[in-house]
Design an enzyme around this catalytic site. Sequence first.
Site, mmCIF file in Angstrom:
data_model
loop_
_atom_site.group_PDB
_atom_site.id
_atom_site.type_symbol
_atom_site.label_atom_id
_atom_site.label_comp_id
_atom_site.label_asym_id
_atom_site.label_seq_id
_atom_site.Cartn_x
_atom_site.Cartn_y
_atom_site.Cartn_z
ATOM 1 N N THR A 360 17.207 2.578 74.261
ATOM 2 C CA THR A 360 14.851 2.242 74.683
ATOM 3 C C THR A 360 14.867 2.800 73.471
ATOM 4 O O THR A 360 14.812 2.944 72.406
ATOM 5 C CB THR A 360 14.945 3.545 75.533
ATOM 6 O OG1 THR A 360 14.721 5.125 75.158
ATOM 7 C CG2 THR A 360 16.624 3.481 77.084
ATOM 8 N N ASP A 361 13.037 2.513 74.066
ATOM 9 C CA ASP A 361 12.783 2.836 72.934
ATOM 10 C C ASP A 361 11.763 3.507 73.339
ATOM 11 O O ASP A 361 12.337 4.633 74.323
ATOM 12 C CB ASP A 361 10.843 1.350 72.290
ATOM 13 C CG ASP A 361 10.493 1.824 71.269
ATOM 14 O OD1 ASP A 361 10.553 2.706 70.555
ATOM 15 O OD2 ASP A 361 10.554 0.353 70.665
ATOM 16 N N TRP A 362 10.651 4.719 72.275
ATOM 17 C CA TRP A 362 10.546 5.847 72.201
ATOM 18 C C TRP A 362 10.054 6.241 73.446
ATOM 19 O O TRP A 362 8.887 5.613 74.547
ATOM 20 C CB TRP A 362 9.123 6.255 71.417
ATOM 21 C CG TRP A 362 8.795 7.212 71.190
ATOM 22 C CD1 TRP A 362 7.862 8.326 72.151
ATOM 23 C CD2 TRP A 362 9.441 8.397 70.644
ATOM 24 N NE1 TRP A 362 7.592 9.290 71.996
ATOM 25 C CE2 TRP A 362 8.450 9.381 70.580
ATOM 26 C CE3 TRP A 362 10.533 8.379 69.397
ATOM 27 C CZ2 TRP A 362 8.437 10.436 69.697
ATOM 28 C CZ3 TRP A 362 10.306 9.848 68.545
ATOM 29 C CH2 TRP A 362 9.186 10.633 68.412
#
Length: 825
Positions: A360-362
Amino acid sequence: MKSFLSSVALVTLGLCSCTQQNKVEPAIPRDAELEAKVEALVSKMTLDEKVGQMLELNLDVLGKTVVENATLNRNKLKVVLSQFGRSDAEVEQFLTQSDEEIIAALGSYNLDIFDGTPSRRWELDEVKLDTTIAKYKVGSILNAPGKAVSVEDWQKWIRLIQEKSMNHIGIPDIYGLDNNHGVTYVQAGTLFPQPINLAASFNTDLATEMAQITAYESRAANCPWVYNPVVDLGRDPRWSRIWESFGEDATVNSKMVVAEVKGYQGEDNNHIGKYGVATSVKHYFGYGAPFSGKDRTPAYIAPNMLREKYFEPFKAAILAGAQTVMVNSASINGVPVHASYEYLTKWLKEDLNWDGFIVTDWADINNLFQREKVAKDKKDAIRIAINAGIDMSMDPYSTEFCVLLKELVNEGAVKMSRIDDAVKRIVRVKYRLGLFDEPNTGGEGYEKYGCEEHALAALKAAEESEVLLKNEGVLPIAKGKKILVTGPNANQMRCLNGGWSYTWQGSNAEDLSESYNTIFEALCNKYGKNNVILEQGVTYNEQGQYYDENKPEIEKAVRAAAKADIIIACIGENSYCETPGNLNDLNISANQSDLVKALAKTGKPIVLVLNEGRPRLITDIEPLAKAVVHIFLPGNYGADALANLLAGDANFSAKMPYTYPREINSLNTYDYKVSEEVGTMSGAYNYDAKVSLLWPFGYGLSYTSYAYSNLKVDKSTFGVNDIINISVDVTNTGNVAGKEPVLLYTSDVVASIVPDNKRLRDFTKVALNPGETKTVSFSLPAKKLAFVNNEGKWTLEAGEFIIKIAQESVSVECTDTKIWDEPNI
């Protein structure tokens, strides 16, 4: 919400399909010995160890920032949090924490939230590290403590993390950093031009070399994983991350990403050596097309365009052997990508038979319930994302992911087979990196870190990536001329490097770039200090947001112009990154526009130097300039490159990687539909919708001239399985040696859906001495001329195609029609 959750639940019934026999050749060839190790390890792991491997924590939670000589100002903090898109409720919730807790969370970032002159020092807490890894079996840690630190610090910290990981779980950590154009977060390393510059060079060799050097210097700092390359098509100039991409075209992005994957990972994707790193290609996908123009907001993309253009660079990266993929934070056509089984599992993993992992991203799993509202709470969001195909959650500040995922498995909401698949993917990449045999790198054998050879490579990349857009006889500038250097970008390094340069936003890091030259300093070195005058007229407010400027002093610049023969006006943007880089007006600032207009009244010739991450509108001032040079974000050696080019000691060879707009209501790309070019209506109204632009994609001038001739194809008719061999002669007809990007376009004359005006199909770059001619050849598979039809299927139709290189063109005929059932051809 019920219908969305039901659809997700239905697709989870087919989760085992990832392990079913796949007729597509593996994207990365299987290594039997390595696979046996993966199977043996995962078979022995406990559930706690497995879910731990699927978590990625931020380094900040494992230590603390000590801030001295300053106190927290909560009013400033409110402003900063609001600017980062936090709601009033989120801000108030965050402010319930103590000053100590807030400083622990944010103190390492260079944010204007303190009174005084803060001195920051980050300390890794060994007890907290030991406890976290021992209890939660965390598989990955990421990020930097706000600002670049020394190679020695990185070696020490990551070595300790690896020691704890091997002691407690027997599995090495995979540490990740945003090393996007060099070693972003390591002091004294090599920073290259940003990706948009590499795209402008149209030289894939430069992309490979950048990646090789960045990989080497990353491993010198003991970091084996980089969150790069970025292949979000930059087709909307409002977007704040245009500069992180390779521009608007799918072919440029595809060729550049293949070159970079090779440079980062080497030739053997199953055995990445100690000088290579794993890539994380991002942000899958459609992320660069937000409908609002704002970062991390929804995209609405026609399904056929999504497959044909936006997916294409990611497919190229996967087939080149990319080890990991990072996901788009937002949604496409109402579906959050982090929740899409279709996009994550079907398109990436199954259709391409790819065995890397998806991260995932942040904190983006949280966004499924906090922002996207497709999950009722965090636990529900984890269920949706993991079942959709997410393998690792970047959950930077919490270990709750491990607890909740374990509950979901025990409840049967996430199958153990899905967990095993994810963990196998993660440990497979760790084996490929050789981390089990040697978890640490750096020290002896990495003596070339930050060396002169690497610096020269960065300088060369900058020289080949700065575009000459206009020259009415004023360039090159002869020695002995008196030069006024003006504008907000004339004398600072921050705007040359852009974001992801020592800090996230590229701000408050001038102390780490003092040894490099600003534009003013580089011109002083080139022309002599006595011949160069600095009077900026407009400057940035370094204590404010990236767009804030100080009170202008334009009259000072006008007075200084009286002493000059020529004016170099350095305008554009200060550095920014991601959501803080959002804007509401694409026009260049009023102060900068007024500066150029006032200087034009002096009658002195003006050279506009555009130093910006995206194309700011300059339609009212471009006619006032005798020359225009677009340097984008050329890095630490970008000013030296510019000085060489302005003096004629190097020759311009770059071309535009995106379309530069003329008006805010005429934002377009080079591959627009033919029906966009001219629209008419009979009767009282006559609509003229010709595409308006300032400079087209693929445009760029040089100090020499080139002639194209003798365009040939080896067949005038072709079938769907044929390869069309194309050649053209390119001659340097000027008096200066140069390099010329040769761009191959095709046009489908008539199609069953409205065809694109033209499409770039291939490119190369050729070096030519004065008077020299070279024959440039391309091999174009006929299937590359296919498009995706309205039913989502690749289609090549019988009929006429135009092949075009520069002003040369030839017509060829396709004799067959074929519609493929396969998703990828």
